[in-house]
Scaffold this active site. Structure first.
Site, PDB file in Angstrom:
ATOM      1  N   SER A  97       0.902  -1.430  -0.119  1.00  0.00           N
ATOM      2  CA  SER A  97      -0.142   0.001   0.083  1.00  0.00           C
ATOM      3  C   SER A  97       0.899   1.263  -0.015  1.00  0.00           C
ATOM      4  CB  SER A  97      -0.879   0.026   1.321  1.00  0.00           C
ATOM      5  OG  SER A  97      -1.662   1.256   1.715  1.00  0.00           O
ATOM      6  N   TYR A 138      -2.395  -1.493  10.379  1.00  0.00           N
ATOM      7  CA  TYR A 138      -2.405  -1.449   8.879  1.00  0.00           C
ATOM      8  C   TYR A 138      -0.957  -0.957   8.345  1.00  0.00           C
ATOM      9  CZ  TYR A 138      -4.245  -1.114   4.024  1.00  0.00           C
ATOM     10  OH  TYR A 138      -4.324  -1.252   2.582  1.00  0.00           O
TER      11      TYR A 138
HETATM   12  P1  NAD Z   1     -11.869  -5.998  -0.249  1.00  0.00           P
HETATM   13  O1  NAD Z   1     -12.213  -5.853   1.206  1.00  0.00           O
HETATM   14  O2  NAD Z   1     -12.411  -5.648  -1.378  1.00  0.00           O
HETATM   15  O3  NAD Z   1     -10.818  -7.405  -0.084  1.00  0.00           O
HETATM   16  C1  NAD Z   1     -10.141  -8.070   0.809  1.00  0.00           C
HETATM   17  C2  NAD Z   1     -10.188  -9.444   0.321  1.00  0.00           C
HETATM   18  O4  NAD Z   1      -9.454 -10.299   1.373  1.00  0.00           O
HETATM   19  C3  NAD Z   1     -11.389 -10.250   0.252  1.00  0.00           C
HETATM   20  O5  NAD Z   1     -11.614 -11.059  -0.745  1.00  0.00           O
HETATM   21  C4  NAD Z   1     -11.662 -10.843   1.680  1.00  0.00           C
HETATM   22  O6  NAD Z   1     -12.516 -11.815   1.727  1.00  0.00           O
HETATM   23  C5  NAD Z   1     -10.188 -11.130   1.859  1.00  0.00           C
HETATM   24  N1  NAD Z   1      -9.965 -11.575   3.344  1.00  0.00           N
HETATM   25  C6  NAD Z   1     -10.444 -10.927   4.435  1.00  0.00           C
HETATM   26  N2  NAD Z   1      -9.908 -11.561   5.525  1.00  0.00           N
HETATM   27  C7  NAD Z   1      -9.522 -12.583   5.071  1.00  0.00           C
HETATM   28  C8  NAD Z   1      -9.043 -13.882   5.673  1.00  0.00           C
HETATM   29  N3  NAD Z   1      -9.100 -14.109   6.997  1.00  0.00           N
HETATM   30  N4  NAD Z   1      -8.624 -14.991   4.985  1.00  0.00           N
HETATM   31  C9  NAD Z   1      -8.662 -14.985   3.469  1.00  0.00           C
HETATM   32  N5  NAD Z   1      -9.144 -14.055   2.786  1.00  0.00           N
HETATM   33  C10 NAD Z   1      -9.538 -12.637   3.748  1.00  0.00           C
HETATM   34  O7  NAD Z   1     -10.366  -5.158  -0.111  1.00  0.00           O
HETATM   35  P2  NAD Z   1      -9.367  -4.596  -1.341  1.00  0.00           P
HETATM   36  O8  NAD Z   1      -9.409  -2.861  -1.002  1.00  0.00           O
HETATM   37  O9  NAD Z   1      -9.630  -5.328  -2.582  1.00  0.00           O
HETATM   38  O10 NAD Z   1      -7.828  -4.958  -0.515  1.00  0.00           O
HETATM   39  C11 NAD Z   1      -7.176  -6.192  -1.102  1.00  0.00           C
HETATM   40  C12 NAD Z   1      -5.790  -5.569  -0.567  1.00  0.00           C
HETATM   41  O11 NAD Z   1      -5.123  -4.318  -1.236  1.00  0.00           O
HETATM   42  C13 NAD Z   1      -5.519  -5.501   0.933  1.00  0.00           C
HETATM   43  O12 NAD Z   1      -4.308  -5.829   1.199  1.00  0.00           O
HETATM   44  C14 NAD Z   1      -5.514  -4.008   1.116  1.00  0.00           C
HETATM   45  O13 NAD Z   1      -4.630  -3.881   2.251  1.00  0.00           O
HETATM   46  C15 NAD Z   1      -4.715  -3.682  -0.079  1.00  0.00           C
HETATM   47  N6  NAD Z   1      -4.940  -2.219  -0.456  1.00  0.00           N
HETATM   48  C16 NAD Z   1      -6.243  -1.498  -0.758  1.00  0.00           C
HETATM   49  C17 NAD Z   1      -6.297  -0.298  -1.083  1.00  0.00           C
HETATM   50  C18 NAD Z   1      -7.617   0.359  -1.548  1.00  0.00           C
HETATM   51  O14 NAD Z   1      -7.691   1.347  -1.552  1.00  0.00           O
HETATM   52  N7  NAD Z   1      -8.498  -0.500  -1.626  1.00  0.00           N
HETATM   53  C19 NAD Z   1      -5.216   0.387  -1.352  1.00  0.00           C
HETATM   54  C20 NAD Z   1      -4.034   0.056  -0.955  1.00  0.00           C
HETATM   55  C21 NAD Z   1      -3.673  -1.537  -0.454  1.00  0.00           C
END
Ligand code: NAD
Length: 257
Positions: free
Chosen positions: A139, A152
């Site tokens: 991130s 985080y």
């Molecule tokens: P999201 O909530 O849409 O997806 C998260 C995914 O992780 C989902 O598929 C969920 O089912 C899964 N998950 C949660 N707990 C779990 C567990 N215990 N075991 C297995 N799977 C699990 O979120 P996202 O925004 O798509 O985030 C995905 C990644 O991207 C994360 O690591 C997040 O930190 C990172 N990220 C997101 C953003 C953003 O702006 N959305 C920015 C930077 C980084």
């Protein structure tokens, strides 16, 4: 770029960025393994739909990324792992003196420790296959900080550090390990933060998006899951064979500030 014949495992991929990356990898010809902690018909249907659309073998394997043994079992059950995308992640926002210990532990386990377990289990398979790519979804918060996100930010900085170490340990092998550092992407993880922020600051949704979420994103646009899929495919390409141990920001200029 064809990834035909490669198997990609994407953790946390029944939603958001993970699902977007899985779709792009499948479009590029990879067999994909989707994952989350649930085991619903719709999870398996999602994999079937991707398989049908792309003509690849797409499967869904349930494994809870908060549990080390399940992380390792995911890789074993998949049976092959040429491309590992460590993406599963959760968020909780609170000042550090009010941060619930169970939330801290869950974030560190899912967002950081899972990548240790899956990478440890996948590397022997990559070595046997003579090729491998580890792509960690960190991130902008793996490179910078914001208040109220201590767990985080600690986890994401940890992932960036682990990325460098894995790269050094595999430097003389046809395996690379890199981290992608997205800025804000409009996924369920971010959607969830909007109502609380609206309440906290007495703001409209539009104001929260523009003046809170995208405040530090100079482009004033969300990054997209397709762009993150494309970045992952680039890291899997021959052009990226000497790119290892680094971070690629997809953040509309956030970390240039
Ligand atoms: P999201 O909530 O849409 O997806 C998260 C995914 O992780 C989902 O598929 C969920 O089912 C899964 N998950 C949660 N707990 C779990 C567990 N215990 N075991 C297995 N799977 C699990 O979120 P996202 O925004 O798509 O985030 C995905 C990644 O991207 C994360 O690591 C997040 O930190 C990172 N990220 C997101 C953003 C953003 O702006 N959305 C920015 C930077 C980084």
């Amino acid at each position: 770029m064809s990834l035909s014949g490669k198997t990609a495992i994407i953790t946390g991929s029944n939603s958001g960025i993970g699902l977007g990356i899985a779709r792009e990898l499948a479009k590029a010809g990879a067999d994909v393994v989707l994952n989350s902690f649930t085991d619903r018909d719709e999870d398996h249907a999602l994999a079937a739909e991707i398989g049908q659309e792309t003509g690849t073998n797409a499967r869904y394997i349930k494994a809870d990324m908060s549990k080390g043994d399940e992380c390792r079992a995911l890789i074993e059950k998949a049976g092959a792992c040429d491309i590992l995308v460590n993406n599963a992640g959760i968020q909780h926002v609170a000042p550090i003196d009010q941060f619930p210990t169970d939330k801290w532990d869950a974030i560190i386990a899912i967002n950081m420790n899972s990548a240790f377990h899956t990478t440890a289990a996948a590397l022997p398979m990559m070595r046997k296959a003579g090729w491998g790519r580890v792509v960690n979804i960190a991130s902008a918060h793996g490179l910078t900080a914001s208040p109220f996100k201590a767990a985080y930010i600690a986890a994401k900085h940890g992932v960036v550090g682990m990325t460098k170490t894995v790269a050094l340990e595999t430097a003389q092998e046809p395996i690379t390990c890199n981290a992608i550092c997205p800025g804000y992407v409009l996924t369920p993880l971010v959607e969830e933060q909007i109502p609380n922020t609206m309440k906290e600051y007495d703001m409209s949704r539009e104001d929260v998006v523009k003046n809170v979420l995208l405040k530090r994103q100079p482009s004033k646009e969300f990054a997209t899951v397709e762009q993150l899929g494309g970045t992952t495919i680039f890291l899997c390409s021959d052009a990226a064979a000497q790119i290892t141990g680094t971070t690629i920001s997809v953040d509309g200029g956030w970390t240039a500030l």
